[in-house]
Write a protein that holds these residues in place. Structure first.
Motif, mmCIF file in Angstrom:
data_model
loop_
_atom_site.group_PDB
_atom_site.id
_atom_site.type_symbol
_atom_site.label_atom_id
_atom_site.label_comp_id
_atom_site.label_asym_id
_atom_site.label_seq_id
_atom_site.Cartn_x
_atom_site.Cartn_y
_atom_site.Cartn_z
ATOM 1 N N LEU A 191 0.847 -1.191 0.000
ATOM 2 C CA LEU A 191 0.000 0.000 0.000
ATOM 3 C C LEU A 191 0.883 1.241 0.000
ATOM 4 C CD1 LEU A 191 -2.770 1.342 0.111
ATOM 5 C CD2 LEU A 191 -2.627 1.247 2.609
ATOM 6 N N GLU A 192 0.798 2.007 -1.085
ATOM 7 C CA GLU A 192 1.508 3.282 -1.159
ATOM 8 C C GLU A 192 0.707 4.325 -0.398
ATOM 9 O OE1 GLU A 192 3.417 5.494 -4.857
ATOM 10 O OE2 GLU A 192 1.286 5.983 -4.634
ATOM 11 N N ILE A 193 1.374 5.024 0.542
ATOM 12 C CA ILE A 193 0.740 6.060 1.358
ATOM 13 C C ILE A 193 1.425 7.383 1.080
ATOM 14 C CG2 ILE A 193 0.304 6.852 3.710
ATOM 15 C CD1 ILE A 193 0.148 3.950 4.585
ATOM 16 N N LEU A 194 0.647 8.368 0.632
ATOM 17 C CA LEU A 194 1.203 9.683 0.336
ATOM 18 C C LEU A 194 1.394 10.459 1.627
ATOM 19 C CD1 LEU A 194 -0.917 10.667 -2.809
ATOM 20 C CD2 LEU A 194 1.275 9.444 -2.709
ATOM 21 N N GLY A 195 2.607 10.951 1.862
ATOM 22 C CA GLY A 195 2.958 11.609 3.111
ATOM 23 C C GLY A 195 3.594 10.625 4.068
ATOM 24 N N ASN A 196 3.692 11.016 5.332
ATOM 25 C CA ASN A 196 4.329 10.122 6.313
ATOM 26 C C ASN A 196 3.320 9.317 7.133
ATOM 27 O OD1 ASN A 196 3.240 12.024 8.023
ATOM 28 N ND2 ASN A 196 5.204 12.804 8.779
ATOM 29 N N GLY A 197 2.039 9.460 6.798
ATOM 30 C CA GLY A 197 0.997 8.706 7.501
ATOM 31 C C GLY A 197 0.542 9.347 8.792
ATOM 32 N N LYS A 198 1.229 10.407 9.208
ATOM 33 C CA LYS A 198 0.896 11.064 10.470
ATOM 34 C C LYS A 198 -0.051 12.246 10.281
ATOM 35 C CE LYS A 198 3.916 8.227 12.134
ATOM 36 N NZ LYS A 198 3.421 6.912 12.608
ATOM 37 N N GLN A 199 -0.372 12.584 9.026
ATOM 38 C CA GLN A 199 -1.333 13.656 8.800
ATOM 39 C C GLN A 199 -2.629 13.294 9.545
ATOM 40 O OE1 GLN A 199 0.217 11.724 6.296
ATOM 41 N NE2 GLN A 199 -0.080 12.803 4.366
ATOM 42 N N ARG A 200 -3.213 14.276 10.193
ATOM 43 C CA ARG A 200 -4.395 14.011 11.022
ATOM 44 C C ARG A 200 -5.500 14.996 10.622
ATOM 45 N NH1 ARG A 200 -5.359 11.523 15.987
ATOM 46 N NH2 ARG A 200 -3.130 11.028 16.169
ATOM 47 N N LYS A 201 -6.643 14.436 10.230
ATOM 48 C CA LYS A 201 -7.725 15.279 9.722
ATOM 49 C C LYS A 201 -9.082 14.761 10.183
ATOM 50 C CE LYS A 201 -4.873 16.070 5.604
ATOM 51 N NZ LYS A 201 -4.810 16.178 4.136
ATOM 52 N N SER A 202 -10.065 15.649 10.059
ATOM 53 C CA SER A 202 -11.436 15.337 10.432
ATOM 54 C C SER A 202 -12.194 14.823 9.213
ATOM 55 C CB SER A 202 -12.106 16.595 10.986
ATOM 56 O OG SER A 202 -13.457 16.376 11.264
ATOM 57 N N TYR A 203 -12.974 13.757 9.410
ATOM 58 C CA TYR A 203 -13.795 13.187 8.344
ATOM 59 C C TYR A 203 -15.254 13.180 8.770
ATOM 60 C CZ TYR A 203 -9.813 11.811 5.564
ATOM 61 O OH TYR A 203 -8.685 11.851 4.788
ATOM 62 N N ILE A 204 -16.138 13.414 7.825
ATOM 63 C CA ILE A 204 -17.567 13.453 8.123
ATOM 64 C C ILE A 204 -18.321 12.640 7.078
ATOM 65 C CG2 ILE A 204 -17.820 15.647 6.893
ATOM 66 C CD1 ILE A 204 -20.050 16.313 8.959
ATOM 67 N N TYR A 205 -19.268 11.840 7.546
ATOM 68 C CA TYR A 205 -20.033 10.973 6.646
ATOM 69 C C TYR A 205 -21.063 11.800 5.869
ATOM 70 C CZ TYR A 205 -22.206 6.670 4.965
ATOM 71 O OH TYR A 205 -22.674 5.641 4.170
ATOM 72 N N ILE A 206 -21.325 11.401 4.653
ATOM 73 C CA ILE A 206 -22.131 12.182 3.720
ATOM 74 C C ILE A 206 -23.524 12.503 4.255
ATOM 75 C CG2 ILE A 206 -22.814 10.082 2.485
ATOM 76 C CD1 ILE A 206 -22.366 13.612 0.984
ATOM 77 N N THR A 207 -24.155 11.568 4.971
ATOM 78 C CA THR A 207 -25.504 11.836 5.477
ATOM 79 C C THR A 207 -25.496 12.943 6.530
ATOM 80 O OG1 THR A 207 -25.251 10.011 7.053
ATOM 81 C CG2 THR A 207 -26.388 9.530 4.966
ATOM 82 N N ASP A 208 -24.412 13.039 7.299
ATOM 83 C CA ASP A 208 -24.296 14.125 8.271
ATOM 84 C C ASP A 208 -24.170 15.470 7.571
ATOM 85 O OD1 ASP A 208 -24.546 12.685 10.627
ATOM 86 O OD2 ASP A 208 -22.409 12.272 10.795
ATOM 87 N N VAL A 209 -23.484 15.493 6.434
ATOM 88 C CA VAL A 209 -23.346 16.735 5.672
ATOM 89 C C VAL A 209 -24.706 17.208 5.158
ATOM 90 C CG1 VAL A 209 -22.382 17.750 3.561
ATOM 91 C CG2 VAL A 209 -20.961 16.303 5.007
ATOM 92 N N ILE A 210 -25.485 16.283 4.610
ATOM 93 C CA ILE A 210 -26.802 16.656 4.098
ATOM 94 C C ILE A 210 -27.686 17.183 5.226
ATOM 95 C CG2 ILE A 210 -28.854 15.850 2.886
ATOM 96 C CD1 ILE A 210 -26.169 16.004 1.242
ATOM 97 N N ASP A 211 -27.606 16.560 6.382
ATOM 98 C CA ASP A 211 -28.358 17.051 7.543
ATOM 99 C C ASP A 211 -27.932 18.472 7.919
ATOM 100 O OD1 ASP A 211 -29.771 14.714 7.735
ATOM 101 O OD2 ASP A 211 -28.562 13.859 9.361
ATOM 102 N N ALA A 212 -26.631 18.746 7.825
ATOM 103 C CA ALA A 212 -26.132 20.095 8.129
ATOM 104 C C ALA A 212 -26.669 21.106 7.119
ATOM 105 C CB ALA A 212 -24.605 20.099 8.129
ATOM 106 N N PHE A 213 -26.667 20.752 5.839
ATOM 107 C CA PHE A 213 -27.219 21.634 4.809
ATOM 108 C C PHE A 213 -28.662 22.019 5.143
ATOM 109 C CE2 PHE A 213 -24.490 20.099 0.945
ATOM 110 C CZ PHE A 213 -23.402 20.756 1.467
ATOM 111 N N LEU A 214 -29.476 21.006 5.424
ATOM 112 C CA LEU A 214 -30.894 21.240 5.651
ATOM 113 C C LEU A 214 -31.130 22.019 6.951
ATOM 114 C CD1 LEU A 214 -32.356 17.807 4.472
ATOM 115 C CD2 LEU A 214 -32.049 19.931 3.171
ATOM 116 N N THR A 215 -30.271 21.803 7.938
ATOM 117 C CA THR A 215 -30.370 22.568 9.179
ATOM 118 C C THR A 215 -30.109 24.047 8.924
ATOM 119 O OG1 THR A 215 -29.725 20.692 10.577
ATOM 120 C CG2 THR A 215 -29.391 22.897 11.487
ATOM 121 N N LEU A 216 -29.046 24.344 8.178
ATOM 122 C CA LEU A 216 -28.720 25.743 7.883
ATOM 123 C C LEU A 216 -29.794 26.385 7.015
ATOM 124 C CD1 LEU A 216 -24.899 25.368 7.340
ATOM 125 C CD2 LEU A 216 -25.994 26.791 9.072
ATOM 126 N N GLU A 217 -30.315 25.623 6.068
ATOM 127 C CA GLU A 217 -31.375 26.143 5.201
ATOM 128 C C GLU A 217 -32.585 26.600 6.021
ATOM 129 O OE1 GLU A 217 -34.719 24.067 2.529
ATOM 130 O OE2 GLU A 217 -32.668 23.442 2.020
#
Length: 307
Positions: A191-217
């Motif tokens: 498995l080729e991994i771009l970077g050193n593997g220590k990059q740390r980021k936030s991930y959000i599932y697509i259904t949560d995003v749609i819920d956020a859209f509709l909440t803001l709307e």
């Protein structure tokens, strides 16, 4: 209620179309089908390239809610094919705003990105943090925000810019999770991994995003504002690799490709966690953690996403 969704045949847009067609009948999608080809039979589709200035004269129902989601979503290629990204992410946004102005839309929601922050020392990162993007994609999204803020202030268009963390799951078209799954399908032993593997980021599932859209709307009452939409935790690239390997029942050797300082590519933001307290005050919060979102996304890719 009438809706117009640019990029509705693409990844995030297609999920929004699915959600809206369950609630409303008048859904118009504008897309050139360059970054997605999803079609929901309950919506009307217009095949139009948003880079064409003629879009500004397109007639849409007055008072529509307009979601502007169309863009080239690949941060990596923005550093290579700069003009192509500029045309899709800035020129297209300007044309959409002109269309919105001429048709008196009731609300314009713009899908921006956490990349507008660049690498900030303030983690979790609130919306009022100084913006210093390190990728062309981040710069172009920031220009889109500035354009929307200007049109709101000068022309009175009600607008919201949503700074998204890494969105995954369901028909995901790009990103590290899809990259890992495809690489391991080709070669399950390495498995080729771009970077050193220590990059740390936030991930959000697509259904949560749609819920956020509709909440803001429904709950945003101002003229213009910016909201972070992400998770309350984060995950490393190495941890993502482990989840993918567990779901595929593989134990490959890891090969790291570091573009400098642990980055996977030029413009790669190594650490990203958004402060989402502002949107939480409106009653929204994610249902899935970053790790859960990643695992669900891997299963979607392996077994096929099901509605």
């Amino acid at each position: 209620m009438s809706y117009v969704i640019t990029g509705g045949a693409g990844y995030i847009g297609s999920h929004l179309v699915d959600a809206l067609t369950k609630l409303y009948n008048d859904i118009v999608v504008i897309d050139d089908f360059s970054n997605g080809n999803y079609v929901n039979k309950k919506a009307k589709y217009l095949k139009i390239d948003l880079r064409d200035s003629s879009i500004s004269s397109l007639k849409i129902p007055a008072g529509s809610i307009l979601y502007h989601l169309a863009a080239n979503p690949d941060v990596r290629t923005s550093m290579i094919n700069s003009y192509e990204h500029f045309s899709r992410d800035v020129i297209a946004t300007f044309n959409v705003l002109e269309m919105a102005r001429r048709n008196d839309v009731s609300l314009l929601i713009f899908a921006s990105s956490s990349t507008v922050y660049g690498e900030t020392g303030k983690i979790p990162t609130p919306e009022n943090t100084e913006l210093k993007p390190i990728s062309n994609y981040g710069v172009f999204k920031l220009l889109g925000e500035h354009l929307l803020e200007y049109y709101s202030r000068v022309y009175g268009i009600k607008g919201v810019s949503i700074r998204l963390a890494n969105v995954t799951g369901g028909r995901v078209s790009h990103g590290v999770i899809r990259d890992f799954v495809e690489k391991l399908r080709k070669n399950p032993y390495k498995l080729e991994i771009l970077g050193n593997g220590k990059q740390r980021k936030s991930y959000i599932y697509i259904t949560d995003v749609i819920d956020a859209f509709l909440t803001l709307e429904k709950k945003f009452n101002g003229l213009y504002d910016v909201f972070n939409v992400g998770n309350e935790d984060w995950i490393t690239v190495d941890e993502i690799a482990k989840i993918v390997e567990e779901e595929m029942n593989l134990t490959p050797v890891h090969e790291y490709v570091d573009k400098g300082e642990g980055r996977g590519w030029v413009g790669d933001v190594r650490f990203m966690l958004l402060d989402i307290s502002k949107i939480k005050q409106l009653g929204w919060k994610p249902n899935y953690s970053s790790a859960q979102a990643v695992r669900l996304a891997v299963r979607d890719l392996i077994y096929g996403y099901k509605l």
